[in-house]
Design a protein around this motif. Structure first.
Motif, short mmCIF file in Angstrom:
data_model
loop_
_atom_site.label_atom_id
_atom_site.label_comp_id
_atom_site.label_asym_id
_atom_site.label_seq_id
_atom_site.Cartn_x
_atom_site.Cartn_y
_atom_site.Cartn_z
N HIS A 1 23.44 46.87 1.56
CA HIS A 1 22.61 47.94 2.20
C HIS A 1 23.57 48.84 2.63
O HIS A 1 24.45 48.82 2.90
N ARG A 2 22.88 49.99 2.75
CA ARG A 2 23.34 51.47 3.25
C ARG A 2 22.33 52.07 3.97
O ARG A 2 21.11 52.03 3.49
N HIS A 3 22.58 52.49 5.13
CA HIS A 3 21.50 53.09 5.97
C HIS A 3 22.03 54.74 6.05
O HIS A 3 22.92 54.88 6.33
N VAL A 4 21.00 55.36 5.58
CA VAL A 4 21.21 56.74 5.66
C VAL A 4 20.35 57.59 6.65
O VAL A 4 18.97 57.58 6.45
N VAL B 1 16.96 53.23 4.05
CA VAL B 1 17.76 51.98 3.88
C VAL B 1 17.68 51.78 2.07
O VAL B 1 16.77 51.69 1.50
N VAL B 2 18.90 51.75 1.66
CA VAL B 2 19.14 51.74 0.30
C VAL B 2 19.65 50.39 -0.07
O VAL B 2 20.69 50.05 0.51
N GLU B 3 19.30 49.66 -0.82
CA GLU B 3 19.70 48.48 -1.41
C GLU B 3 20.21 48.56 -2.95
O GLU B 3 19.70 49.20 -3.65
N THR B 4 21.66 47.83 -3.00
CA THR B 4 21.88 47.67 -4.29
C THR B 4 22.10 46.15 -4.69
O THR B 4 22.93 45.49 -3.73
N VAL C 1 14.82 50.86 -0.09
CA VAL C 1 13.70 49.79 0.04
C VAL C 1 13.00 50.00 1.31
O VAL C 1 11.96 49.29 1.61
N ALA C 2 13.33 50.81 2.13
CA ALA C 2 12.60 51.11 3.39
C ALA C 2 13.00 52.70 4.02
O ALA C 2 14.02 53.05 3.78
N GLN C 3 11.77 53.06 4.36
CA GLN C 3 12.00 54.47 5.16
C GLN C 3 11.33 54.37 6.33
O GLN C 3 10.40 53.66 6.77
N THR C 4 12.42 54.40 7.63
CA THR C 4 12.10 54.08 8.90
C THR C 4 12.16 55.58 9.73
O THR C 4 12.81 56.79 9.47
N VAL C 5 11.38 55.50 10.96
CA VAL C 5 11.67 56.44 11.96
C VAL C 5 12.45 55.45 13.01
O VAL C 5 11.88 54.24 13.38
N LEU C 6 13.49 55.83 13.51
CA LEU C 6 14.46 55.16 14.59
C LEU C 6 14.23 55.82 15.78
O LEU C 6 14.48 56.96 15.63
N GLU C 7 13.88 55.26 16.84
CA GLU C 7 13.74 55.78 18.23
C GLU C 7 14.69 55.10 19.25
O GLU C 7 14.29 53.80 19.22
N ASP C 8 15.56 55.47 19.62
CA ASP C 8 16.49 54.83 20.59
C ASP C 8 16.55 55.51 21.92
O ASP C 8 16.33 56.78 22.12
N GLU C 9 16.67 54.68 23.01
CA GLU C 9 17.34 55.11 24.17
C GLU C 9 18.74 54.77 24.45
O GLU C 9 18.94 53.65 24.40
N LEU C 10 19.61 55.71 24.46
CA LEU C 10 20.91 55.39 24.61
C LEU C 10 21.55 55.69 26.21
O LEU C 10 20.78 56.80 26.67
#
Length: 144
Positions: free
Chosen positions: A78-81, A103-106, A115-124
């Motif tokens: 997996h590669r997370h872009v 997320v790209v899978e090979t 393989v997935a398109q996401t929205v990432l919401e973080d509290e840092l």
């Protein structure tokens, strides 16, 4: 220029971008322990792709270990872009970050496939100037 709820110092944004690049490379390279160390001890990881949130770094690491083992068994990489990162100051040493992650899978002998398109919401939170994830929500577009 003062930092407001909408503005973050450019050097902080740069550090956050570097943090995400390093964090995503850790998980993509299979360093689950290193990736888990980028979360606070009391972090919460939730996703519409998971049956329940992970509470605490140990639970988050355990879930990531299971996912990594499944990928290894299939020979998948997996590669997370990440793109469209927005960083906001939430006060008291807390940042709110929102971005898109593809997320790209090979698989062996096959071309890379998203393989997935996401929205990432973080509290840092900043520990000695270093970002750590206290809360993460991942929303997969295909599961809405």
């Amino acid at each position: 220029m003062p930092t407001t709820s909408q503005q973050v110092a450019p050097e902080t944004v740069s550090r956050v971008r570097q943090f995400y690049a390093e964090q995503m490379q850790l998980i993509d390279d299979g360093d689950v322990a290193g990736w888990a160390a980028t979360f606070t001890e009391d972090a919460v990881f939730s996703s519409n792709g998971l049956p329940a949130p992970g509470h605490g770094r140990a639970a988050i690491e355990a879930g990531a270990l299971r996912a990594a083992a499944e990928r290894r068994a299939r020979g998948a990489r997996h590669r997370h872009v990440q793109s469209a990162l927005a960083v906001r100051d939430a006060g008291a040493g807390t940042l709110r970050c929102r971005s898109y992650v593809t997320v790209v899978e090979t698989l062996p002998g096959a071309p890379p496939v998203p393989v997935a398109q996401t929205v990432l919401e973080d509290e840092l939170v900043l520990h000695g100037g270093e970002p750590r994830v206290r809360a993460r929500t991942v929303v997969r577009d295909d599961l809405r």
